[in-house]
Design a protein around this motif. Structure first.
Motif, PDB file in Angstrom:
ATOM      1  N   ASP A  27       0.746  -1.153   0.476  1.00 22.40           N
ATOM      2  CA  ASP A  27      -0.472   0.025   0.256  1.00 22.40           C
ATOM      3  C   ASP A  27       0.836   1.388  -0.221  1.00 22.40           C
ATOM      4  OD1 ASP A  27      -1.704   2.383   0.415  1.00 22.40           O
ATOM      5  OD2 ASP A  27      -2.975   1.329   2.565  1.00 22.40           O
ATOM      6  N   PRO A  28       1.041   1.605  -1.147  1.00 25.24           N
ATOM      7  CA  PRO A  28       2.553   2.690  -1.377  1.00 25.24           C
ATOM      8  C   PRO A  28       2.372   4.060  -0.068  1.00 25.24           C
ATOM      9  CG  PRO A  28       1.584   2.061  -3.176  1.00 25.24           C
ATOM     10  CD  PRO A  28       0.705   1.738  -2.427  1.00 25.24           C
ATOM     11  N   GLN A  29       0.370   4.289   0.319  1.00 25.33           N
ATOM     12  CA  GLN A  29       0.711   5.802   1.077  1.00 25.33           C
ATOM     13  C   GLN A  29       0.926   5.250   2.688  1.00 25.33           C
ATOM     14  OE1 GLN A  29      -0.453   8.305   0.183  1.00 25.33           O
ATOM     15  NE2 GLN A  29      -0.674   7.997  -2.093  1.00 25.33           N
ATOM     16  N   ALA A  30       1.084   3.657   2.830  1.00 27.24           N
ATOM     17  CA  ALA A  30       0.959   3.362   4.177  1.00 27.24           C
ATOM     18  C   ALA A  30       2.974   2.983   4.154  1.00 27.24           C
ATOM     19  CB  ALA A  30       0.290   1.937   4.621  1.00 27.24           C
ATOM     20  N   VAL A  31       3.330   3.219   2.667  1.00 24.45           N
ATOM     21  CA  VAL A  31       4.617   1.826   2.659  1.00 24.45           C
ATOM     22  C   VAL A  31       5.389   3.211   2.595  1.00 24.45           C
ATOM     23  CG1 VAL A  31       6.479   0.384   1.035  1.00 24.45           C
ATOM     24  CG2 VAL A  31       4.382  -0.212   1.765  1.00 24.45           C
ATOM     25  N   VAL A  32       4.906   4.868   2.541  1.00 24.40           N
ATOM     26  CA  VAL A  32       6.342   5.445   2.090  1.00 24.40           C
ATOM     27  C   VAL A  32       6.962   6.074   3.340  1.00 24.40           C
ATOM     28  CG1 VAL A  32       6.118   7.827   1.240  1.00 24.40           C
ATOM     29  CG2 VAL A  32       5.782   6.343  -0.384  1.00 24.40           C
ATOM     30  N   PRO A  33       6.157   6.556   4.207  1.00 23.04           N
ATOM     31  CA  PRO A  33       6.538   7.257   5.415  1.00 23.04           C
ATOM     32  C   PRO A  33       7.641   6.053   6.925  1.00 23.04           C
ATOM     33  CG  PRO A  33       3.837   7.091   5.500  1.00 23.04           C
ATOM     34  CD  PRO A  33       4.250   6.410   4.153  1.00 23.04           C
ATOM     35  N   PHE A  34       6.641   4.366   5.880  1.00 23.22           N
ATOM     36  CA  PHE A  34       7.879   3.762   6.205  1.00 23.22           C
ATOM     37  C   PHE A  34       9.202   3.730   5.989  1.00 23.22           C
ATOM     38  CE2 PHE A  34       9.591  -0.777   6.216  1.00 23.22           C
ATOM     39  CZ  PHE A  34       9.524  -1.173   7.681  1.00 23.22           C
ATOM     40  N   LEU A  35       9.412   3.767   4.992  1.00 24.11           N
ATOM     41  CA  LEU A  35      10.420   3.549   4.031  1.00 24.11           C
ATOM     42  C   LEU A  35      11.448   5.395   4.278  1.00 24.11           C
ATOM     43  CD1 LEU A  35       9.277   2.342   0.439  1.00 24.11           C
ATOM     44  CD2 LEU A  35      10.715   1.506   2.471  1.00 24.11           C
ATOM     45  N   VAL A  36      10.540   6.252   4.355  1.00 23.44           N
ATOM     46  CA  VAL A  36      11.217   7.551   4.482  1.00 23.44           C
ATOM     47  C   VAL A  36      11.824   7.267   5.931  1.00 23.44           C
ATOM     48  CG1 VAL A  36      10.990   9.738   5.530  1.00 23.44           C
ATOM     49  CG2 VAL A  36       9.629   8.935   3.285  1.00 23.44           C
ATOM     50  N   ASP A  37      11.384   6.855   7.338  1.00 23.53           N
ATOM     51  CA  ASP A  37      11.467   6.738   8.337  1.00 23.53           C
ATOM     52  C   ASP A  37      13.233   5.684   8.636  1.00 23.53           C
ATOM     53  OD1 ASP A  37       9.848   8.630   9.817  1.00 23.53           O
ATOM     54  OD2 ASP A  37       8.212   7.412  10.124  1.00 23.53           O
ATOM     55  N   ALA A  38      12.985   4.194   7.446  1.00 20.62           N
ATOM     56  CA  ALA A  38      14.135   3.755   7.523  1.00 20.62           C
ATOM     57  C   ALA A  38      15.787   4.092   7.017  1.00 20.62           C
ATOM     58  CB  ALA A  38      13.648   2.627   6.451  1.00 20.62           C
ATOM     59  N   LYS A  39      15.164   5.722   6.424  1.00 23.10           N
ATOM     60  CA  LYS A  39      16.058   6.289   5.694  1.00 23.10           C
ATOM     61  C   LYS A  39      17.236   5.414   4.229  1.00 23.10           C
ATOM     62  CE  LYS A  39      17.263   9.242   9.543  1.00 23.10           C
ATOM     63  NZ  LYS A  39      18.536   9.488  10.443  1.00 23.10           N
ATOM     64  N   ILE A  40      15.891   4.952   3.712  1.00 24.15           N
ATOM     65  CA  ILE A  40      16.969   3.970   2.817  1.00 24.15           C
ATOM     66  C   ILE A  40      17.665   5.340   1.785  1.00 24.15           C
ATOM     67  CG2 ILE A  40      14.999   2.602   2.954  1.00 24.15           C
ATOM     68  CD1 ILE A  40      13.896   4.090   0.349  1.00 24.15           C
ATOM     69  N   THR A  41      18.432   3.749   1.810  1.00 29.44           N
ATOM     70  CA  THR A  41      19.562   4.205  -0.056  1.00 29.44           C
ATOM     71  C   THR A  41      19.389   3.841  -1.186  1.00 29.44           C
ATOM     72  OG1 THR A  41      21.320   2.785   0.932  1.00 29.44           O
ATOM     73  CG2 THR A  41      21.129   4.898   2.465  1.00 29.44           C
ATOM     74  N   TYR A  42      18.752   2.270  -1.111  1.00 30.68           N
ATOM     75  CA  TYR A  42      18.113   1.813  -2.176  1.00 30.68           C
ATOM     76  C   TYR A  42      17.070   1.561  -2.100  1.00 30.68           C
ATOM     77  CZ  TYR A  42      19.415  -2.614  -5.509  1.00 30.68           C
ATOM     78  OH  TYR A  42      19.252  -2.599  -6.651  1.00 30.68           O
ATOM     79  N   LEU A  43      16.620   2.099  -3.358  1.00 24.64           N
ATOM     80  CA  LEU A  43      15.103   1.768  -3.542  1.00 24.64           C
ATOM     81  C   LEU A  43      15.153   0.701  -4.962  1.00 24.64           C
ATOM     82  CD1 LEU A  43      12.270   1.798  -3.384  1.00 24.64           C
ATOM     83  CD2 LEU A  43      12.243   3.697  -4.323  1.00 24.64           C
ATOM     84  N   GLY A  44      14.574  -0.672  -5.462  1.00 26.35           N
ATOM     85  CA  GLY A  44      14.118  -1.580  -6.091  1.00 26.35           C
ATOM     86  C   GLY A  44      12.989  -2.265  -5.976  1.00 26.35           C
ATOM     87  N   GLY A  45      12.373  -2.149  -7.092  1.00 25.65           N
ATOM     88  CA  GLY A  45      11.033  -2.470  -7.442  1.00 25.65           C
ATOM     89  C   GLY A  45      10.599  -2.420  -8.997  1.00 25.65           C
ATOM     90  N   PRO A  47       8.483  -1.381 -11.903  1.00 26.00           N
ATOM     91  CA  PRO A  47       7.636   0.341 -12.895  1.00 26.00           C
ATOM     92  C   PRO A  47       6.224   0.055 -12.175  1.00 26.00           C
ATOM     93  CG  PRO A  47       8.249  -1.031 -14.690  1.00 26.00           C
ATOM     94  CD  PRO A  47       8.573  -1.986 -13.566  1.00 26.00           C
ATOM     95  N   ALA A  48       5.821  -0.945 -11.904  1.00 25.78           N
ATOM     96  CA  ALA A  48       4.275  -0.452 -11.056  1.00 25.78           C
ATOM     97  C   ALA A  48       4.432   0.256 -10.073  1.00 25.78           C
ATOM     98  CB  ALA A  48       3.816  -1.195 -10.887  1.00 25.78           C
ATOM     99  N   PHE A  49       5.017  -0.533  -8.760  1.00 21.57           N
ATOM    100  CA  PHE A  49       5.898  -0.503  -7.509  1.00 21.57           C
ATOM    101  C   PHE A  49       6.942   1.557  -7.294  1.00 21.57           C
ATOM    102  CE2 PHE A  49       5.803  -4.705  -8.166  1.00 21.57           C
ATOM    103  CZ  PHE A  49       4.524  -5.630  -6.618  1.00 21.57           C
ATOM    104  N   GLN A  50       7.597   1.490  -8.397  1.00 17.89           N
ATOM    105  CA  GLN A  50       8.500   2.184  -8.449  1.00 17.89           C
ATOM    106  C   GLN A  50       7.435   3.983  -8.522  1.00 17.89           C
ATOM    107  OE1 GLN A  50      11.089   2.855  -8.071  1.00 17.89           O
ATOM    108  NE2 GLN A  50      12.305   1.163  -7.583  1.00 17.89           N
ATOM    109  N   PHE A  51       6.762   3.825  -9.480  1.00 22.59           N
ATOM    110  CA  PHE A  51       4.963   4.389  -9.588  1.00 22.59           C
ATOM    111  C   PHE A  51       4.179   4.789  -8.378  1.00 22.59           C
ATOM    112  CE2 PHE A  51       5.189   4.031 -14.557  1.00 22.59           C
ATOM    113  CZ  PHE A  51       5.712   5.049 -15.052  1.00 22.59           C
ATOM    114  N   GLY A  52       3.915   4.222  -7.703  1.00 25.60           N
ATOM    115  CA  GLY A  52       3.084   3.689  -6.553  1.00 25.60           C
ATOM    116  C   GLY A  52       4.295   4.246  -5.637  1.00 25.60           C
ATOM    117  N   VAL A  53       5.328   4.559  -5.191  1.00 23.62           N
ATOM    118  CA  VAL A  53       5.989   4.986  -4.650  1.00 23.62           C
ATOM    119  C   VAL A  53       5.749   6.301  -5.267  1.00 23.62           C
ATOM    120  CG1 VAL A  53       8.162   5.446  -3.507  1.00 23.62           C
ATOM    121  CG2 VAL A  53       7.648   3.517  -3.203  1.00 23.62           C
ATOM    122  N   LEU A  54       6.375   7.105  -6.185  1.00 19.66           N
ATOM    123  CA  LEU A  54       6.393   7.717  -6.376  1.00 19.66           C
ATOM    124  C   LEU A  54       5.280   8.945  -6.379  1.00 19.66           C
ATOM    125  CD1 LEU A  54       8.476   7.850 -10.205  1.00 19.66           C
ATOM    126  CD2 LEU A  54       9.509   9.237  -8.456  1.00 19.66           C
TER     127      LEU A  54
END
Length: 297
Positions: A27-45, A47-54
């Protein structure tokens, strides 16, 4: 069992001494805050998942402060994704292509900017590719892609029929490709998804252009019989607030210099496209719907 998940969620972090950040739902809306707080340095996935995050980042006015590498993987990568990754993160999108059966190719840091739009890169060590065709290879008439290498599995086992098929040498990937001019390959789609006969429509190029239309949120180009032994293209579109007309889409493509036989001759509107667990559009289901009008998703 998907090779991308094993490589990038398990093996690569272990070998690099890194931490893997995994969510059990998508669920991109729920996942994005989780990833921001984790301070990720690498994002893989894909196209559909990348568009969702963007999209979620934009809606929530958030950003990844320490992101350095973004990589996607698919047979074809939309131009829009390459552009949005560069504009949003300030890095070039890297891409890779691979199969659960083994082997892969990937773009490198020394590739030109935007290379992900024209190539899935060069094979990794120990992997060979072979483009086979009985005609001159071009974008309109691509070759069948065969691969072999140390990472290719020894055999496949049919899920439904239990049939064991040994892979002793070259493996037919089922993909259509041309050389990229830098020792790698440009994938033009799956053989089963091709549209056309002697000459094929560059499906990814058309889909990428349609995604730039202001009224198109998501799109898939699918072939359907013309009733005379040939095949035409149908644009299956998920619209934004206002639904586009077929003429609008054709004018949009013509304005980008596309020839008449690339243009869709039919438009169908859906609220969402059917996708598998990896985010890839189930074009087989769309083709069945175009044939009999029965949705199977």
């Amino acid at each position: 069992m998907h090779i991308g998940g094993i490589y990038f969620s398990l093996l690569m972090p272990l070998s690099a001494g890194a931490t893997t950040v995994i969510t059990d739902i998508w669920d991109p809306q729920a996942v994005v805050p989780f990833l921001v707080d984790a301070k990720i340095t690498y994002l893989g996935g894909g196209p559909a998942f990348q568009f969702g995050v963007l999209d979620a980042l934009k809606q929530q006015s958030r950003h990844f402060a320490e992101l350095r590498i973004v990589r996607s993987g698919s047979t074809t990568i939309p131009q829009l994704l390459v552009t949005q990754v560069a504009e949003t993160y300030g890095v070039s999108l890297g891409v890779m292509w691979g199969m659960t059966e083994g082997v892969c190719s990937f773009t490198r840091p020394d590739d030109p900017p935007g290379w992900a739009t024209v190539s899935v890169g060069r094979p990794g060590p120990g992997t060979e590719t072979d483009l086979r065709a009985d005609h001159p290879i071009s974008d309109a008439r691509p070759a069948r892609l065969y691969v072999r290498g140390g990472s290719l599995c020894l055999a496949t086992l049919g899920r439904d029929d239990g049939q064991l098929t040994e892979l002793s040498d070259w493996y037919d990937t089922g993909d259509l490709a041309v050389p990229d001019g830098r020792g790698g390959i440009r994938l033009l789609g799956r053989a089963v998804d091709r549209i056309g006969s002697t000459f094929m429509i560059p499906v990814n190029d058309v889909e990428s252009a349609l995604l730039e239309h202001a009224e198109v949120q998501d799109v898939a180009l699918v072939g359907y019989p013309d009733g005379h032994g040939g095949e035409l293209a149908c644009a299956v579109v998920v619209p934004r607030a206002d639904a586009p007309a077929l003429r609008d889409l054709r004018d949009h493509l013509t304005g980008q210099g596309m020839t008449e036989w690339y243009l869709p001759s039919r438009l169908e509107l859906f609220t969402a496209l059917p996708r598998n667990e990896g985010g890839k559009v189930r074009k087989d289901l769309l083709r069945q719907w175009l044939e009999d009008g029965q949705a199977r998703w």
